[in-house]
Write an enzyme that holds these catalytic residues in place. Sequence first.
Site, short mmCIF file in Angstrom:
data_model
loop_
_atom_site.label_atom_id
_atom_site.label_comp_id
_atom_site.label_asym_id
_atom_site.label_seq_id
_atom_site.Cartn_x
_atom_site.Cartn_y
_atom_site.Cartn_z
N GLY A 38 26.99 51.93 28.37
CA GLY A 38 27.82 52.08 27.19
C GLY A 38 27.88 50.92 26.23
N GLY A 39 29.13 50.47 25.97
CA GLY A 39 29.37 49.42 25.00
C GLY A 39 28.76 48.10 25.37
N LYS A 140 31.76 44.06 49.59
CA LYS A 140 31.49 44.34 51.01
C LYS A 140 30.13 43.81 51.41
CE LYS A 140 31.04 47.99 54.46
NZ LYS A 140 31.34 49.39 54.82
N HIS A 281 69.57 22.33 41.02
CA HIS A 281 69.35 23.04 42.28
C HIS A 281 69.75 24.52 42.17
CE1 HIS A 281 68.10 19.44 44.28
NE2 HIS A 281 69.23 18.82 43.97
#
Length: 529
Positions: A38-39, A140, A281
């Site tokens: 695509g693009g 993976k 604190h």
Amino acid sequence: MSHPVALKRALISVSDKTGLIEFAQKLAARGVEILSTGGSAKAMREAGLTVKDVADVTGFPEMMDGRVKTLHPAVHGGLLALRDNDEHLAAMQAHGIGPIDLLVVNLYPFEETVAKGADYADCIENIDIGGPAMIRAAAKNHGFVSVIVDVQDYDALLAELDANDDHTTMGFRQRQAQIAYARTAAYDAAVSTWMAGAIGEETPRRRAFAGTLAQGLRYGENPHQQAAFYVTGDTRPGVASARQWQGKELSYNNINDTDAAFELVAEFDPANGPACAIIKHANPCGVAQGATAIEAYKRAFDCDTTSAFGGIVALNQPLDGATAEEIVKIFTEVVIAPDADEDAKRIFAAKKNLRLLTTGGLPDPTAAGMTFRQVAGGFLAQGRDNGHVTRDALKIVTERQPSEQELNDLLFAWTVAKHVKSNAIVYARDGATVGIGAGQMSRVDSTRIGRRKSEDMAETLGLAQPLTIGSAVASDAFFPFADGIEALAEAGAKAVIQPGGSMRDDEVIAAANRLGLAMVFTGQRHFRH
């Protein structure tokens, strides 16, 4: 599979095209064959690069508005094949599947689409399917495949190739695989969180959230604890989105306290005048409104000048030079405000250890949102405490009615008490805190601590009497016994705001009547642990 892998063939399909052309040119210069879709393919071709369409590899055109283009064995086989497995190699040979050594993918801008307030259909359309599938496959198979999911890692890959004669090492591929899985996990977390909200599922069976590293921290609350700061991409103005103009990096405690200070001061609408909160604190040691920012700061400071040293200052309006001049009279860790003028920046520039943060706006204290806290074996999730009360919602329960000024101070004290650690007691007069008791196991102890601090400040400021005399007081939760009301009366308080709801409300009300106090119930509490 721990050996270096030569980079010969890459698949590039990115939504964010920042740096794409220069990166692809450097890959092509190394003789890397580029596959794309695509693009991405269009942009690279227009820059003069030779690119092979994935459709030519799969034998299928992009279809269904681009929903189906990379979900094909010719792509996933090239990503998942084990190059040291004879059966895998034979399958690739039999089916004409070429290996893919590098996958460069960043996903459809789902998070950005949600942030823009897009409708349900647009959000659904911006859920990437093929991208995460390819990323997980490549990650993976990191024994042979490198995966890049962040633009910021383009240079890291090029440096890796420079250092290893156009090969990638196992260590590099492992690091990139971890980054890739974290990205898909964060993406899925964003989708599931958005969908839960979109369908009104308040307690989804599984809840996931993720963040992106903003900075590593030197340590956590204590030097022996590791820590880092992660941002979620939430557009809520605050410490995560602020611009830091000067000073060393914020610490873990700085970030925590600065967030607490800014969330508190944001409770006060700038349209109603300047307000200042000073935090130490995670608890306020002084909060005040004033006609000017410098007046608000001075009045907040005068609540507890000792605790303000080394504290965090938050303003609900832009910081000006006069206020900055006053702030630098003592050591202050951080100042946060929507903006700061040039005089303020110049004055702070001389204080190298003072951090100045500007946010461009205030967080909406009424906005919904979630907060999380880890416990052993899990985490607690709850909605942000965005509760507010108005005058109309108050229930006057005593014989004496509060005066107009007392009502103003009661609501002011109630607003501050919401941001004080339980058990919380806040004494206020004329739109400023004059004593705060925080974080005690006994509400009576918090009452006494607030009184004692006011007595100490009266001595410091040369006052004839502590400002708790004639004050209005807020308690974040109900008084379980009359002894708390008696302690407030001993401190000189004249009006009390509290949630009500105790089994002994009648006894508490009777004590207030006996002692001449006005008391109102809110029907809402603000525990803060």
